[in-house]
Design a protein around this motif. Structure first.
Motif, mmCIF file in Angstrom:
data_model
loop_
_atom_site.group_PDB
_atom_site.id
_atom_site.type_symbol
_atom_site.label_atom_id
_atom_site.label_comp_id
_atom_site.label_asym_id
_atom_site.label_seq_id
_atom_site.Cartn_x
_atom_site.Cartn_y
_atom_site.Cartn_z
ATOM 1 N N ASN A 197 0.819 -1.221 0.000
ATOM 2 C CA ASN A 197 0.000 0.000 0.000
ATOM 3 C C ASN A 197 0.851 1.269 0.000
ATOM 4 O O ASN A 197 0.322 2.370 0.164
ATOM 5 C CB ASN A 197 -0.925 0.009 1.225
ATOM 6 C CG ASN A 197 -2.158 -0.847 1.012
ATOM 7 O OD1 ASN A 197 -2.668 -0.952 -0.104
ATOM 8 N ND2 ASN A 197 -2.639 -1.472 2.080
ATOM 9 N N GLU A 198 2.171 1.098 -0.161
ATOM 10 C CA GLU A 198 3.122 2.210 -0.222
ATOM 11 C C GLU A 198 3.149 3.011 1.079
ATOM 12 O O GLU A 198 3.393 4.222 1.075
ATOM 13 C CB GLU A 198 2.820 3.126 -1.416
ATOM 14 C CG GLU A 198 2.809 2.417 -2.756
ATOM 15 C CD GLU A 198 2.577 3.368 -3.907
ATOM 16 O OE1 GLU A 198 3.131 4.476 -3.891
ATOM 17 O OE2 GLU A 198 1.823 2.992 -4.834
ATOM 18 N N LYS A 199 2.940 2.301 2.180
ATOM 19 C CA LYS A 199 3.024 2.924 3.492
ATOM 20 C C LYS A 199 4.294 2.455 4.192
ATOM 21 O O LYS A 199 4.895 1.451 3.813
ATOM 22 C CB LYS A 199 1.792 2.581 4.334
ATOM 23 C CG LYS A 199 0.492 3.129 3.754
ATOM 24 C CD LYS A 199 -0.680 2.748 4.637
ATOM 25 C CE LYS A 199 -1.993 3.289 4.068
ATOM 26 N NZ LYS A 199 -3.149 2.920 4.918
ATOM 27 N N SER A 200 4.657 3.182 5.237
ATOM 28 C CA SER A 200 5.889 2.860 5.951
ATOM 29 C C SER A 200 5.661 1.676 6.889
ATOM 30 O O SER A 200 4.643 1.593 7.575
ATOM 31 C CB SER A 200 6.376 4.066 6.767
ATOM 32 O OG SER A 200 6.696 5.148 5.914
ATOM 33 N N VAL A 201 6.632 0.797 6.911
ATOM 34 C CA VAL A 201 6.597 -0.353 7.798
ATOM 35 C C VAL A 201 7.923 -0.393 8.546
ATOM 36 O O VAL A 201 8.978 -0.100 7.987
ATOM 37 C CB VAL A 201 6.364 -1.658 7.007
ATOM 38 C CG1 VAL A 201 7.448 -1.876 5.969
ATOM 39 C CG2 VAL A 201 6.280 -2.851 7.947
ATOM 40 N N GLU A 202 7.867 -0.746 9.821
ATOM 41 C CA GLU A 202 9.068 -0.743 10.648
ATOM 42 C C GLU A 202 9.864 -2.025 10.435
ATOM 43 O O GLU A 202 9.320 -3.132 10.452
ATOM 44 C CB GLU A 202 8.696 -0.615 12.125
ATOM 45 C CG GLU A 202 9.908 -0.507 13.040
ATOM 46 C CD GLU A 202 9.534 -0.349 14.500
ATOM 47 O OE1 GLU A 202 10.450 -0.281 15.336
ATOM 48 O OE2 GLU A 202 8.317 -0.295 14.787
ATOM 49 N N TYR A 203 11.159 -1.834 10.240
ATOM 50 C CA TYR A 203 12.047 -2.993 10.102
ATOM 51 C C TYR A 203 13.463 -2.567 10.448
ATOM 52 O O TYR A 203 13.964 -1.560 9.939
ATOM 53 C CB TYR A 203 12.025 -3.551 8.671
ATOM 54 C CG TYR A 203 12.968 -4.715 8.486
ATOM 55 C CD1 TYR A 203 12.684 -5.964 9.025
ATOM 56 C CD2 TYR A 203 14.162 -4.550 7.792
ATOM 57 C CE1 TYR A 203 13.547 -7.022 8.875
ATOM 58 C CE2 TYR A 203 15.042 -5.614 7.640
ATOM 59 C CZ TYR A 203 14.728 -6.847 8.171
ATOM 60 O OH TYR A 203 15.595 -7.895 8.019
ATOM 61 N N GLY A 204 14.097 -3.314 11.324
ATOM 62 C CA GLY A 204 15.464 -3.028 11.700
ATOM 63 C C GLY A 204 15.639 -1.697 12.396
ATOM 64 O O GLY A 204 16.674 -1.033 12.248
#
Length: 683
Positions: A426-433
């Motif tokens: 959905n072209e949204k920000s996702v948390e990773y690392g």
């Protein structure tokens, strides 16, 4: 009487001269600590003396207090003379004659005897005296040593003070010399700087003019090379466009499975070479080596273009020849090109396309592959541009980690994986690392993530056993939310496994073995050696199980690839002539996942389908299987069909027909509240 005394003296002289009588006595044994040596010598000389039993008895009696010592010499039993003297006397005479002599001398000898205890005490006293003398000498030596050490330390201290004073004097003299030399250098430097200012300014002016000339010349060379690269790129683009147009114009002509043997990877290679040219043109400075690389890229594109055109021309000639040679057979077969599921055909078929693939399935496959190629090309700029390198690495790591860690832990675990991928698409920000990452349609990163996700699902399904049923709900829900993801997933699946079309590649007489195996789905190592047949069949099984697991998912509404595709796939496969090993393997893998749902929705029609497989299709597979080949897949398919039909006749519960590890239907309910730790094992 005198005669007796003379004889006794003779005997004593003889005994004295014998080996037993030669014991020496050292009157100075007390001196020089020779006690131990003397005792050892005595023990050594007396060890050979043999005492007769009678003498031993008399000696023991003499040990009694206040008893009279009596000694008696016993003659040797062998009567051998000692030192040449004859001692042949009877015992009584010797005893009588010598008794008086021994008694007279015993008192003198007792006075001279020294006991071993006296020796030990004497030695202890000597040791104590020596130890005292030694300690006294050690104390004297320590006193002398300490005295000399103090004198040495005092002298060393004086020497150090002397050398320190000398060093200070030398340093002071060096400091004066250094100061004078420094003043002299400063004066000379000031005069030199005044003279060098003009020369330095002139030198800088000359260097700047030279640098400007070099930059101008380099800029002109770069402009010329950039124009040359633009011409090369234009030629490459024209070649690629001409090949695409040529192939598109022949779509209505190419209706043979030979189209699959055209290396569509070569189209991607041509586009990749074009992307490399674009990357070169973005460089601020173009060298001669860059121009040479561009020339090589152009040559590769022209070579690929000629090869593709040549292959298509050969294909056209083959098609025209087949039309001439097979007009009549095709007309005879066209009416019966499809076999019904409850009938068998004993007539031999001609070598037509319907023997290898269904026409409608083949056209759909071509459409999907063209869409797949266009989709892969859309994000080449994002992949090759160094500006997006860090972003590409972060997205790659996120997608791979998310899919590699999918497991049958709980429904909450699967829901979390689905939500993270949904947020990303959905072209949204996702948390990773510890940071926020996202993708975008503008720079091509979204298409890159979608393509990578489909490839990772396929890769993991072939490496992890029994993971298909766990990943299928994530795939089908992503497919329903993002249709382009599903299309790319299906195109990629059919590209890896042509039996999902279903399609059996046909081998030309002019085609080599390796190209044919690649068309069948085999993977080839870098050294050109294809994988083993067992590895190939296991990998095809995994892909078919993943495809069938997606189909049987019980999504509530708008299933993107529902159960009707299962019936279509089985019908199309049974309408084709079977192939050894692979047909039974893919059919058993597909039915093992979808049979319970197909029976639930199609009922008696599905039972007829199973009866046809058991009664007719298995025999056809067995007939075409060469002798000596492995038939595990055939036996496995037969056992599954028979066991499934037995369960149906026993009216077993529908849940008992489902495969192990199936995700429960409530997972797909939008109103279901997922609590952490909820297991999705079969209820």
């Amino acid at each position: 009487m005198n005669h007796t005394i003379d004889e006794s003296n003779d005997v004593l002289a003889a005994l004295k001269n014998s080996s037993k009588g030669r014991l020496s006595y050292d009157r100075n044994w007390k001196e020089e600590r020779r006690t131990q040596d003397i005792i050892s010598e005595v023990k050594l000389k007396t060890s050979a003396i043999t005492i007769s039993p009678k003498v031993s008895t008399i000696a023991s009696e003499n040990t009694k207090p206040k008893s009279r010592a009596k000694y008696r010499v016993i003659s040797s039993p062998t009567n051998e003379p000692t030192n040449g003297f004859n001692c042949n006397l009877n015992d009584d005479n010797i005893n009588n004659k010598n008794e008086v002599f021994i008694n007279k001398n015993s008192s003198n000898k007792l006075n001279e005897s020294i006991t071993e205890l006296d020796l030990i005490n004497y030695e202890k006293q000597r040791q104590e005296l020596v130890s005292q003398e030694l300690n006294k000498k050690i104390n004297n030596l320590n006193t002398e040593f300490n005295k000399h050490k103090e004198e040495f330390d005092e002298e060393l201290k004086l020497i150090r003070q002397k050398y320190t004073l000398d060093a200070i004097k030398r340093i002071n003299s060096f400091a004066d010399d250094y100061k004078a030399l420094k003043d002299s250098i400063s004066n000379k430097q000031m005069s030199f700087e005044g003279n060098s200012v003009t020369a330095s300014s002139k030198l800088k002016e000359i260097e700047s003019k030279q640098q400007m000339l070099i930059e101008e010349q380099l800029r002109k060379q770069t402009e010329v090379r950039r124009k040359q690269l633009a011409i090369i790129r234009s030629d490459m683009l024209s070649a690629i466009t001409s090949v695409e147009q040529f192939c598109n114009n022949l779509n209505n002509v190419i209706k043979n499975d030979q189209y699959f043997h055209l290396p569509k990877q070569e189209f991607n290679s041509m586009n990749g070479l074009l992307q490399t040219i674009d990357k070169l043109m973005t460089k601020p400075v173009l060298s001669e080596s860059d121009f040479e690389n561009a020339q090589n890229l152009k040559s590769n594109v022209i070579r690929i273009q000629k090869k593709i055109v040549s292959d298509i021309e050969i294909l056209k000639q083959n098609i025209n020849q087949q039309k001439v040679n097979q007009v009549k057979p095709i007309a005879e077969v066209s009416a019966e090109s499809v076999i019904k599921t409850n009938e068998t055909s004993s007539e031999s078929k001609t070598d037509t396309m319907s023997e290898f693939v269904d026409i409608k399935a083949f056209k759909h496959y071509l459409t999907l592959q063209k869409q797949f190629n266009d989709f892969e090309t859309s994000f080449q700029t994002f992949t090759n541009d160094p500006r997006f390198k860090q972003k590409k690495n972060e997205l790659t790591l996120f997608v791979k980690t998310t899919i590699n860690t999918i497991s049958c832990e709980s429904v909450d675990h699967i829901r979390d994986k689905l939500n993270r991928l949904t947020i990303l698409f959905n072209e949204k920000s996702v948390e990773y690392g510890g940071k926020q990452i996202s993708c975008s349609q503008k720079d091509g990163s979204l298409n890159f993530c979608i393509s990578l996700t489909t490839k990772m699902f396929i890769s993991v399904s072939t490496k992890q056993k029994d993971i298909s049923l766990t990943m299928a709900p994530i795939i089908v829900l992503l497919w329903s939310r993002f249709p382009i993801f599903g299309q790319i997933f299906l195109a990629h699946m059919q590209d890896r496994c042509p039996y999902l079309v279903p399609y059996y590649p046909k081998r030309d007489s002019a085609e080599n073995e390796t190209n044919y195996l690649i068309a069948c789905g085999f993977t080839v190592a870098k050294d050109g050696i294809p994988e083993s047949e067992e590895t190939f069949i296991n990998r095809m099984r995994s892909l078919v199980k993943l495809y069938s697991a997606v189909i049987q998912c019980n999504i509530q509404t708008n299933h993107p690839h529902d159960l009707k595709h299962a019936w279509i796939w089985v019908s199309r496969l049974l309408n084709l002539e079977p192939r050894p090993a692979i047909t039974a393997a893919v059919l058993e893998s597909f039915l093992s996942i979808t049979a319970h749902k197909m029976y639930r929705f199609y009922g008696k029609q599905f039972i007829k389908l199973l009866n046809f497989i058991v009664s007719d299709y298995l025999k056809r597979i067995e007939t075409i299987s060469p002798k000596g080949t492995k038939r595990q897949s055939l036996v496995k398919l037969q056992m599954f069909c028979e066991e499934f039909m037995k369960k149906i006749r026993r009216n077993v519960n529908h849940k008992d027909l489902a495969p192990e590890g199936l995700i429960p239907d409530y997972f797909f309910q939008s109103t279901y509240s997922f609590s952490r730790g909820t297991s999705f094992s079969r209820q």
